[in-house]
Design a protein around this motif. Sequence first.
Motif, mmCIF file in Angstrom:
data_model
loop_
_atom_site.group_PDB
_atom_site.id
_atom_site.type_symbol
_atom_site.label_atom_id
_atom_site.label_comp_id
_atom_site.label_asym_id
_atom_site.label_seq_id
_atom_site.Cartn_x
_atom_site.Cartn_y
_atom_site.Cartn_z
ATOM 1 N N ILE A 386 0.793 -1.222 -0.148
ATOM 2 C CA ILE A 386 0.070 -0.173 -0.034
ATOM 3 C C ILE A 386 0.858 1.254 0.210
ATOM 4 O O ILE A 386 0.481 2.073 -0.761
ATOM 5 C CB ILE A 386 -0.910 -0.031 1.154
ATOM 6 N N GLU A 387 2.031 1.168 0.771
ATOM 7 C CA GLU A 387 2.970 2.495 1.129
ATOM 8 C C GLU A 387 3.792 2.553 -0.156
ATOM 9 O O GLU A 387 3.704 3.829 -0.718
ATOM 10 C CB GLU A 387 3.394 2.477 2.130
ATOM 11 N N SER A 388 4.398 1.678 -0.674
ATOM 12 C CA SER A 388 5.259 1.552 -1.735
ATOM 13 C C SER A 388 4.540 1.861 -3.063
ATOM 14 O O SER A 388 5.252 2.537 -3.995
ATOM 15 C CB SER A 388 6.103 0.596 -1.957
ATOM 16 N N MET A 389 3.516 1.348 -3.196
ATOM 17 C CA MET A 389 2.811 1.644 -4.525
ATOM 18 C C MET A 389 1.851 2.737 -4.506
ATOM 19 O O MET A 389 1.138 3.068 -5.435
ATOM 20 C CB MET A 389 2.015 0.323 -4.671
ATOM 21 N N ASN A 390 1.697 3.248 -3.235
ATOM 22 C CA ASN A 390 0.838 4.649 -3.204
ATOM 23 C C ASN A 390 -0.637 4.362 -3.470
ATOM 24 O O ASN A 390 -1.254 4.976 -4.302
ATOM 25 C CB ASN A 390 1.400 5.683 -4.189
ATOM 26 N N VAL A 391 -1.003 3.148 -3.104
ATOM 27 C CA VAL A 391 -2.663 2.477 -3.040
ATOM 28 C C VAL A 391 -3.524 3.249 -2.397
ATOM 29 O O VAL A 391 -3.268 3.483 -1.062
ATOM 30 C CB VAL A 391 -2.599 1.140 -2.805
ATOM 31 N N LYS A 392 -4.440 4.115 -2.849
ATOM 32 C CA LYS A 392 -5.337 4.826 -2.229
ATOM 33 C C LYS A 392 -6.386 3.802 -1.766
ATOM 34 O O LYS A 392 -7.314 3.497 -2.463
ATOM 35 C CB LYS A 392 -6.057 5.918 -3.014
ATOM 36 N N THR A 393 -6.474 3.652 -0.286
ATOM 37 C CA THR A 393 -7.636 2.603 0.186
ATOM 38 C C THR A 393 -7.715 3.015 1.693
ATOM 39 O O THR A 393 -6.811 3.488 2.363
ATOM 40 C CB THR A 393 -7.071 1.488 0.288
ATOM 41 N N PRO A 394 -8.936 2.856 2.342
ATOM 42 C CA PRO A 394 -9.368 3.103 3.674
ATOM 43 C C PRO A 394 -8.533 2.208 4.354
ATOM 44 O O PRO A 394 -8.187 2.417 5.522
ATOM 45 C CB PRO A 394 -10.961 2.743 3.784
ATOM 46 N N SER A 395 -8.399 0.972 4.022
ATOM 47 C CA SER A 395 -7.651 -0.355 4.953
ATOM 48 C C SER A 395 -7.227 -1.233 4.238
ATOM 49 O O SER A 395 -7.677 -1.527 3.050
ATOM 50 C CB SER A 395 -8.725 -0.478 6.052
ATOM 51 N N GLN A 396 -6.350 -2.284 4.802
ATOM 52 C CA GLN A 396 -5.899 -3.385 4.164
ATOM 53 C C GLN A 396 -7.181 -4.232 3.873
ATOM 54 O O GLN A 396 -7.153 -5.285 3.075
ATOM 55 C CB GLN A 396 -4.993 -4.114 5.029
ATOM 56 N N LYS A 397 -8.282 -3.972 4.686
ATOM 57 C CA LYS A 397 -9.431 -5.206 4.718
ATOM 58 C C LYS A 397 -10.425 -4.663 3.609
ATOM 59 O O LYS A 397 -11.288 -5.469 3.409
ATOM 60 C CB LYS A 397 -10.106 -5.144 6.087
ATOM 61 N N THR A 398 -10.140 -3.545 3.037
ATOM 62 C CA THR A 398 -11.021 -3.133 1.787
ATOM 63 C C THR A 398 -10.992 -4.052 0.826
ATOM 64 O O THR A 398 -10.007 -4.637 0.455
ATOM 65 C CB THR A 398 -10.566 -1.690 1.362
ATOM 66 N N ASN A 399 -12.255 -4.494 0.304
ATOM 67 C CA ASN A 399 -12.265 -5.448 -1.045
ATOM 68 C C ASN A 399 -11.656 -4.878 -1.999
ATOM 69 O O ASN A 399 -11.868 -3.750 -2.604
ATOM 70 C CB ASN A 399 -13.708 -5.892 -1.357
ATOM 71 N N ILE A 400 -10.725 -5.585 -2.792
ATOM 72 C CA ILE A 400 -9.766 -4.717 -3.813
ATOM 73 C C ILE A 400 -10.836 -4.458 -5.119
ATOM 74 O O ILE A 400 -10.577 -3.581 -5.805
ATOM 75 C CB ILE A 400 -8.997 -5.726 -4.308
ATOM 76 N N GLY A 401 -11.986 -5.088 -5.090
ATOM 77 C CA GLY A 401 -13.177 -4.550 -6.413
ATOM 78 C C GLY A 401 -13.657 -3.421 -5.994
ATOM 79 O O GLY A 401 -14.013 -2.775 -7.133
ATOM 80 N N SER A 402 -13.579 -2.980 -5.086
ATOM 81 C CA SER A 402 -13.992 -1.555 -4.834
ATOM 82 C C SER A 402 -13.054 -0.379 -4.966
ATOM 83 O O SER A 402 -13.467 0.769 -4.966
ATOM 84 C CB SER A 402 -14.641 -1.333 -3.460
ATOM 85 N N LEU A 403 -11.795 -0.641 -5.425
ATOM 86 C CA LEU A 403 -10.869 0.250 -5.736
ATOM 87 C C LEU A 403 -10.920 0.841 -7.339
ATOM 88 O O LEU A 403 -11.632 -0.142 -8.125
ATOM 89 C CB LEU A 403 -9.325 -0.460 -5.342
#
Length: 513
Positions: A386-403
Amino acid sequence: MEKVNNGFILQMVDITKEFPGVKALDNVSLNVRPGTVHALMGENGAGKSTLMKCLFGIYKKNGGKIFLGGREIEFQNTRQALDNGVSMVHQELNQVRQRNILDNIWLGRYPKKGLFIDESKMYEDTKKIFKDLDIDLDPREKVGNLSVSQMQMIEIAKAVSYNSKVIVMDEPTSSLTEKEVDHLFRIINKLKKDNVAIIYISHKMEEILKISDEVTVMRDGQLIGTKNASDLTTDIIISMMVGRDMSNRFPPKDNHPGEVILEVEGITEGNKFGFKDVSFKLRKGEILGIAGLVGSKRTEIVEALFGMRHIESGEVKLHSNVIKNTSPKKAITNGFALVTEERRSTGIFPQLSINFNSIISNMGKYKVNGCFLSDKKMEKDTKWVIESMNVKTPSQKTNIGSLSGGNQQKVIIGRWLLTNPEILMLDEPTRGIDVGAKYEIYQLINDLASKDKGIIMISSEMPELIGVTDRILVMSNGRVAGIVDSKNTTQEEIMKLSAKFIEGENNKDAVTN
């Protein structure tokens, strides 16, 4: 019911939508006229798809009003939207590939004759739609036998079969050739003449300026503005989308290719329709592009190197040692990684978390006491992704399909980097991704090459290949037509090579160094 019109077929007024920890839409308005193409643009995560899902009954909005034909509506599900003349052609095709075209178009609303399905009417109605749209396909053909572009046309025909007043097209040309794009534009122009409104989502600036009447730009869940397409340029659109200068589309290259690490010598696929006698070398720290027309067997090459296809003859050497990647598991062990073209169908587990999608290719690393998995290690590596790829997400538990698509792609690349590959293969890594996210992925590819990774990158966008890679291998009809230096080549040279064996020329000039 409240009514509004003002000459618009669709009005979305002050729409808000919130997810836990994220305000996806913040008072966004969209006004669409009948018989026009209204482009909806913005970076991945800007809220475009969320807005359309609120219209289509997939999401329930938290605030605002929607008017269709002057009448306030709020669809509870997609069936209500379709029955009321609102259709959506999704970027990620979701068809029943085991069934024929007829079943896919009329599924859930088969015409009846008494107690039985009226197959004759279904066939004739489909033929009529195909004739109107100039689609040359047998309605009884199995969908699984079609190309991606043909499946796209089926989805458009299905939307038309609902007598839709509004059709949303989400990245409709992402898998189409130039000829197929021209066909799609002819269909769109015909729909315009029939007074159908098209909401057109795309990241391809040239397309937007060519086909659109009006353009609405969103950023970070907010409306930036709506302008006539005739008043816009690519630079203006990019400035509105990203809110920063993007005059340099590609980051400066600072990789320095070294010694050869991968040698591919005369490999031929065990299939008479596959690639033949493919040879090339990849150097440490090099970005090697693969170009070619649809059907040139670009994807088949990287799938074979990753153990997904059988190589009948030829050799693959890593550090001068012959290797045989007989399966993806063996390929991973040998230091190969593959980011696939079809992100939704072969890249992610959409209903599962970012955590799961980040660590799934490296599960053995997290075992403790032989059979248990360490949550602490998995959470640590997911945090790194998440940090190195600069992924915008509320948390690790978020379903990837919602990104957004761009953030999904970053997770996939991060997942493979956790396996510490020597050879990273990327098949259309920026497909369906906005200019801002593209730049981030270009920078990421450049950084990986600077760390001595060998990169193989397939792309249908020639400016992208020329701007990102060091050399470009050009495929034509399953054979190598040539390998060119990116800094010294042109789009015209690449196109000429791409058509080389289609036109029946011999391969005496093909370069294989």
